[in-house]
Design an enzyme around this catalytic site. Structure first.
Site, mmCIF file in Angstrom:
data_model
loop_
_atom_site.group_PDB
_atom_site.id
_atom_site.type_symbol
_atom_site.label_atom_id
_atom_site.label_comp_id
_atom_site.label_asym_id
_atom_site.label_seq_id
_atom_site.Cartn_x
_atom_site.Cartn_y
_atom_site.Cartn_z
ATOM 1 N N GLU A 37 0.834 -1.218 0.000
ATOM 2 C CA GLU A 37 0.000 0.000 0.000
ATOM 3 C C GLU A 37 0.862 1.258 0.000
ATOM 4 O OE1 GLU A 37 -2.371 -0.782 3.604
ATOM 5 O OE2 GLU A 37 -3.830 -1.809 2.352
ATOM 6 N N CYS A 60 -10.732 -0.291 7.742
ATOM 7 C CA CYS A 60 -10.292 1.069 8.071
ATOM 8 C C CYS A 60 -11.068 2.114 7.290
ATOM 9 C CB CYS A 60 -8.798 1.213 7.814
ATOM 10 S SG CYS A 60 -8.258 0.662 6.183
#
Lengths: 650, 650
Positions: free
Chosen positions: B315, B409
Site C-alpha cells: 500500500e 479502516c
C-alpha cells in the site's frame, strides 16, 4: 487402484535430458540428450562455466547455511532444533540436486557426485516409512499431513524431488534418489486420486515430476496420477479451503482455460505439466487447450523480454495488456516455467514459435536473473528503473541482485536450467535433426543411423551460424534450422549454394549429406525497433530496441552525467541506423548499440498535470547524443540506477 | 518527567471542528466550527444525508457483527471467546465514534447520542486500571504490551480514540470518552518519551490525536509527547525491530524528508500530525519540512484525482512519477489523510493551493470510495479498468464496492470525514472570513463582531457561487473567496460591481458590509483537457478531462456496445468543445460531458510486439462518436466494467 506395483527402473537412462517423452508419446520432435547435444563454447558456455564453478558450489554451501539440509536431518531425527525457512524449503534441495545431476551429465566430476550422494543420504533418511517426505511439515506439523494443501507445498516439493531423481538417474545411472522418489510417488498414488483423497496442491509442479518419473520407471500409475491432478483443477477444490482459486490456477479447468492467470509460476508449471500429460496420453483436446492458453499469454500477457507476471501483489499475471515496465515482476522462476512449457509445446508440435519464445525468454527474462559472475540473483526483473528520491542504498536493497533469498526458489532454479541448457539445442524426428537454439557445440543424433553436427557461431553477437556435418549418417535425411521469427531477411547456403531462409519457419534441407558439408545460416543483425499493441497502455508512445535475440536497454552508467535515462527521447528512423559495436571489456563482453537519442525538453518544469496541447507537444532537443545501449540481461551488474527498456518517442 | 498532572478538561469546547488550534498556535487561519459553518443543501449535503441515514447506522451494526465491540467486551471480562479481526480492530470503533460525534454536532439526535454512550461504556469497561487500552492486544497478547509496536498499532488505536473523544466532547460536551482518552494518554505520557520507553508505533496517527487532546484539555504533556513521537522517527527505532523502515515512515527524520514514501496512509497521517505539532509549537523549521514534502508529493506522487499511493504491494507510494492508472491503489484512507494534512497546511499558511488539493481530493479521491447510496465502499480506487478475460464475477469481487472489509479502516474513516466536512468550508483570520470550499450553506464567524454569510450554489455542476452577507459585522472586514487554481477566467462581482478574480488566489474584498450585500463568483465550467508531466510514463500520450472540480471518466455502460472503453481515442481540440449536459436521472444526478471520441483502428490485430512505425501511427477512425463521460466519483455504481480516466490521443 489403491496400490501400485513396485517400479522396475530401467537400467539405461531413457534420455539424458529433461522432458524425455516415451516412445509412445504423441510428439512431433524428440530431445537429443544433453551430453549428445553439447554447448562447447561461446555465450552460453561461459554462463554454464560460471554456474558450474561458482553457483552450484555456493548453492551446496547455502543449503547448509540456510538450514535446508538441517531441516531434513531434524525430520530424520539425526539432529534437533527448529526447522527453518518457508514450508517449501525441501524444494531448494531438490532443485539443487537436479542442477548437480545435469551438471554431472555435462561433465562427470567426482566432487559433484560426492555431493549428490551425500545429500541423497540426507534426503533418504528423512523419508517416512511409508514414503511420505516433507521435512518442514514432518517437524512443524507434528506428523500431520496434507491438512492445508493449498499452502503446504507438499506435492510441490515432491514434484521437484521427482525431477531431481530423474535427472540424477539419467546422468549418473545411480538409483539412490530415484528410490526415494519412487517410494514417495507410490505413497502419493496410494493416497491421492479418484476415490482416494481428492485434493490438489496449491502450487503445481508435481505433474511434470510424475510424468518424468513415469518416463523413467515405466510405472503408468504416475502418469495416471499426473493426469488426474491436471484434470482435478478448476472444480472447486481450492475454494473448499476458503481460498480464492485464481491465484492457485484452480478457477477454471485446464481444458477450458483460454489464457493464463493468477500466480505466474503456478500457472506455467501447471501448463508445462499438462503438456507432458498431453504428450504421453496423446490427448489432442488438452494440447489444443494449452495452445490456446499459450497464445493468450503471448498475445496479451508477456513482456517484450519474454518475462511474465506483471503484479508484485501475489506474483500474478495481471489483466490483459497490463504490462507496466517499471513494476514488472517477471520473476526469474516464471521465465523458467515459461521455457519449460514452450519446450514441451515445441516437442508436441514442432512449431518454431515455441522455440522463438524459448530463445527470447532465455536471453531476456531468464538470464537477467543471474549476475555475470553467476553468483547473485534477481527474483524480480523490472524493465525500468527511474531516477528516484530514494537513496542508492535503498534502491539497491530493493532491486539489487542477492546471493540468496529467504524464499530461495530462483537461485537453484536458475542453476538447474543452466545445467540442462544443452538439451534445448536440438531435437530429432524420424530421419531429421532440428537445430532450435544457436550455440557453438556438437550434436550427435540417432537419426539416419547416426548424425554428427558441429555448430560454430558467435551468436548472439554475430548472426552467422555455421553447421558442419561431421557424421553424415546414411541416405537422405533432413537438417532443419530454426529461422527466428524476428529474422526477416535471413540468408543461407548449403554447401556453398544459396537456399531460401524464411523468418519464423525452419530452413529444411533434405539431402544425402557428406562429411564436411556446411550449412550456413546468416541472421540479420541490424537494429530492430519495436512497439507494443496500443492496448499496452504502459508503453504507449515508446519503443524498444532489439538486435538478434537480445532486447536492449539504456542504463545510467553508460549515459552522460547530465542525461538521466528518464529523459531520453528517440526517433525510430534514427534508431534504425544505430551501429553495433562489440566491447569485449564491457560487462563480460557485449555488443552495444550506439543509439542516437534526444534530450527531453521541459520535463523538469511545470506542474504534474497541465493543460494539454492540441497535439502531443515537441518535447525533445533537435540534436542527438550517441549513447550505448546494452543487452538488458547485463543490467544491474554495475551500480544500480536508472534503466529503461522502453524509450519514449521524441 | 515520569508522570503528569491530571488534566483539567475545559468545560466549553474549544471549537466544534477537527484540528482546532489553540489561541497560541502559529496559524494563519482558524477553523469556523462545524455547526457554525453548515452545509445545508446541494451536492455534499446529499452525501452527508446518506452518511447519516445509512452509513452511520449500518456502521453501528457492523461494529457488532464484525466483532469489534465483542473484542472490547472480552477484554473487559464481560464476555468470553476469541477476539476477532486484525490487531487494530478497536480503531474502527473509534472512527465510528468520531463520525457519530461530528454527526451529533451537525444535528443533535438522541439515538446517535445513545449509541455513543453505549459504546463509550463498552470502551471504558475494557480499559485497564492504569489506562492501557487495546482489546486485541489485551486478550491475544495475554497482557503483554508494546512488544511489537511496529505492527501492533497500539498507539494507532489510541490516536483514533483521542480524535473520537475530542469530537464527542466538542459536539456533545460529554466527557465519558474523553475521560477514557485522558487516562490512556496519561499512561502513554508516563510510558513513552525521552528517558522512558523510546519507541514509536509503526502506524502514525497518535500524533494528531495527542495534539487534539492537548487542545481539548490544555495538558501540555500530550503536545510534548506528540512532538517527541514526530521527532523520534527516522532514527532507527523501527530498524531495531528488524524491519525495513521506509514502509513505517521511519527511514529519515521528518525534518529532513524531502518527499513522501512508504505506506501512504502512514506517511500522510504522520505529516498531518507533524503539522499539528508545528502549529502548536510554532516550529517554522518543521513546517518548512512539511511544505517540502507536500510539494514532493504533489509534484511527483499524486494521481490526477488527488489520490495517493501507487502500489498494491504494501500500500505504498511508488517512485517519483510511478502513477499507473490501472493499478492505482489510491486507498480511500490515504485520500482522507491527504485532506487532513492539506487542511492543516492551509490553516498554517493560508495558501490556496492547500485548499485546492482538499477540493480535488474530496471530489475525486475520497468520494469515489463510497457508493452513491452511501453504504458500500472502495478500499482501492483504480483510475482504469480494462476489458479483460476475467469473468464479471471475478472482476466484481476484485474491484466492486463492499459493505465492509476484513480490514475495515476505510468505511468509518469515510463516515467521520463526511460528518465533519462542514468544517472545511471556511476559516477566520483576524477581521477576515475565508471561504475555501463551495457548498450551499451558512457560515457564522466571530470576525468583526459576528459575521453571517449565506452561500448558495449548484456547485460542482454550476460555477456560480453566490455569497450573501446576512450579518454584516462591525466596521471593515475582509471576505476572501478561494478562486481555484484550475479556474482561469473566473469572474466576480461585489454588490453588482465587477472585481478581478485570479485563479489560484483569494478573491479578497475588504469593505464595510451591509446586510444583503452579495458577492458572486463565477467559475468557468468549460471542459478542461489535461496531460501529465512527460515523466509519468504510464499515461504518456493520453489526456484526462476535467470540468470544475471534477475529474471525468468513460465507463462502459455509457458507451455503445461495440466500442470498448479501451479502444477510445481522442483529439484534444475536439474535446475542448464537449458539451456538458445535466442528467438528473443518471447516477443520482450528474452533469455528463458529451465527448467526441474516435475508435481505435487495428488494435485487435497483429502481434503483441511489432516493428515500430517511423512516426507513432494513426490508429483511430476519422469520424467521431459522441459518448458521455461521467464524473469519476460516480463510477462503479452500475455493473463493473471497463473504465478509463486517461484517454489516449488519436
Amino acid at each position: 487402484m489403491t496400490t501400485t506395483a513396485p517400479p522396475t527402473p530401467s537400467t539405461a537412462p531413457a534420455a539424458v535430458a529433461p522432458a524425455a517423452p516415451t516412445a509412445d508419446a504423441a510428439v512431433a520432435l524428440r530431445p537429443v540428450p544433453s551430453g549428445e547435444a553439447r554447448i562447447t563454447g561461446g555465450f552460453w558456455h561461459e554462463r554454464q562455466d560460471a554456474n558450474r564453478r561458482q553457483a552450484i558450489r555456493t548453492g551446496y554451501e547455502k543449503l547448509e547455511t540456510a538450514g535446508n539440509l538441517q531441516n531434513l536431518r531434524i525430520a530424520a531425527g539425526t539432529a534437533t532444533g527448529e526447522v527453518r525457512g518457508p514450508i517449501f524449503m525441501d524444494s531448494d534441495v531438490y532443485k539443487w540436486l537436479e542442477a548437480a545431476g545435469w551438471e554431472y551429465g555435462r561433465e562427470p566430476d567426482e566432487e559433484v557426485l560426492g555431493w549428490i550422494r551425500e545429500i541423497t543420504d540426507v534426503v533418504a533418511a528423512a523419508q517416512a516409512e511409508d514414503g511420505y517426505l516433507d521435512s518442514v511439515q514432518q517437524v512443524r506439523g507434528n506428523g500431520a499431513r496434507y491438512v492445508d494443501l493449498p499452502w503446504s507445498h507438499e506435492h510441490y516439493c515432491a514434484g521437484h524431488l521427482f525431477q531431481a531423481a530423474v535427472a540424477i538417474h539419467r546422468t549418473t545411472g545411480e538409483t539412490g534418489l530415484l528410490d526415494v522418489a519412487v517410494k514417495l510417488a507410490d505413497h502419493l498414488v496410494a493416497t491421492f486420486g479418484p476415490g482416494r483423497t481428492e485434493e490438489v496442491d496449491g502450487h503445481p509442479v508435481v505433474e511434470m515430476g510424475l510424468v518424468e518419473l513415469y518416463r523413467e520407471t515405466g510405472n503408468r500409475a504416475y502418469l495416471d496420477l499426473a493426469q488426474w491432478f491436471v484434470d482435478a483443477r478448476g472444480h472447486g477444490i481450492i475454494e473448499q479451503h476458503g481460498k480464492e482459486p485464481t491465484y492457485f490456477s484452480d478457477r477454471v479447468p485446464v481444458r477450458e482455460a483460454t489464457t493464463v492467470e493468477g500466480h505466474s509460476v503456478r500457472a506455467v508449471y501447471l501448463t508445462a505439466g499438462a503438456a507432458d500429460v498431453a504428450a504421453e496420453t496423446g490427448d489432442a483436446e488438452l494440447l489444443a487447450a494449452l495452445t490456446r492458453q499459450w497464445e493468450g499469454m503471448t498475445s496479451t500477457k508477456t513482456y517484450v523480454t519474454g518475462g511474465i507476471g506483471a503484479r508484485w501483489d501475489f506474483e500474478q499475471f495481471g489483466d490483459h495488456y497490463e504490462l507496466g515496465p517499471d513494476r514488472a515482476y517477471a520473476e526469474s522462476c516464471a521465465a523458467i516455467g515459461s521455457v519449460q512449457w514452450s519446450w514441451r509445446m515445441l516437442l508436441a508440435t514442432g512449431e518454431t514459435r515455441y522455440a522463438d519464445l524459448v530463445e527470447r525468454t532465455l536471453y531476456n527474462a531468464f538470464l537477467p536473473g543471474v549476475s555475470l559472475a553467476g553468483t547473485e540473483y534477481f527474483y524480480v526483473n523490472p524493465l525500468q528503473m527511474r531516477a528516484g528520491a530514494h537513496t542508492d542504498e535503498e534502491r539497491s536493497a530493493a532491486h539489487g541482485r542477492r546471493p540468496w533469498f529467504d524464499c530461495a526458489c530462483c537461485p537453484p532454479n536458475i542453476m538447474r536450467t543452466l545445467s540442462s541448457l544443452d538439451a534445448y539445442l536440438a531435437t530429432t524426428s524420424g530421419d531429421g535433426v532440428q537445430l532450435h537454439q544457436f550455440a557453438t557445440g556438437t550434436v550427435h543424433a540417432d537419426a539416419a543411423g547416426g548424425v554428427e553436427l558441429a555448430v560454430s557461431t558467435d551468436y548472439p553477437w554475430d548472426g552467422t551460424v555455421r553447421v558442419e556435418v561431421r557424421g553424415a549418417g546414411e541416405g537422405e535425411w533432413e537438417l532443419a534450422l530454426r529461422v527466428p521469427g524476428w529474422a526477416e531477411g535471413a540468408t543461407a547456403t548449403v554447401a556453398g549454394e544459396d537456399v531460401v531462409a524464411t523468418a519464423g519457419e525452419y530452413l529444411r534441407v533434405r539431402r544425402t549429406w557428406a562429411a564436411g558439408d556446411v550449412v550456413e545460416l546468416v541472421l540479420p543483425m541490424g537494429v530492430r525497433v519495436v512497439e507494443a499493441d496500443p492496448r499496452v497502455d504502459a508503453v504507449r508512445g515508446a519503443v524498444a530496441v532489439e538486435r538478434g535475440p537480445l532486447v536492449y536497454c539504456l542504463e545510467q552508467p553508460d549515459l552522460p552525467a547530465d542525461l538521466v535515462a528518464d529523459d531520453v527521447r528517440v526517433r525510430v528512423a534514427e534508431l534504425r541506423g544505430a551501429r553495433a559495436e562489440h566491447r569485449p571489456d564491457l560487462l563480460g563482453g557485449v555488443s552495444v548499440l550506439q543509439l542516437p537519442v534526444h534530450r527531453a525538453l521541459g520535463a523538469a518544469s511545470g506542474p504534474l498535470y497541465r493543460p494539454a496541447a492540441d497535439e502531443a507537444p515537441e518535447q525533445a532537443a533537435p540534436e542527438t547524443v550517441e549513447v550505448p545501449a546494452i543487452p538488458y540481461y547485463a543490467w544491474a551488474n554495475r551500480e544500480i540506477g536508472p534503466m529503461r527498456v522502453w524509450l519514449p518517442r521524441a
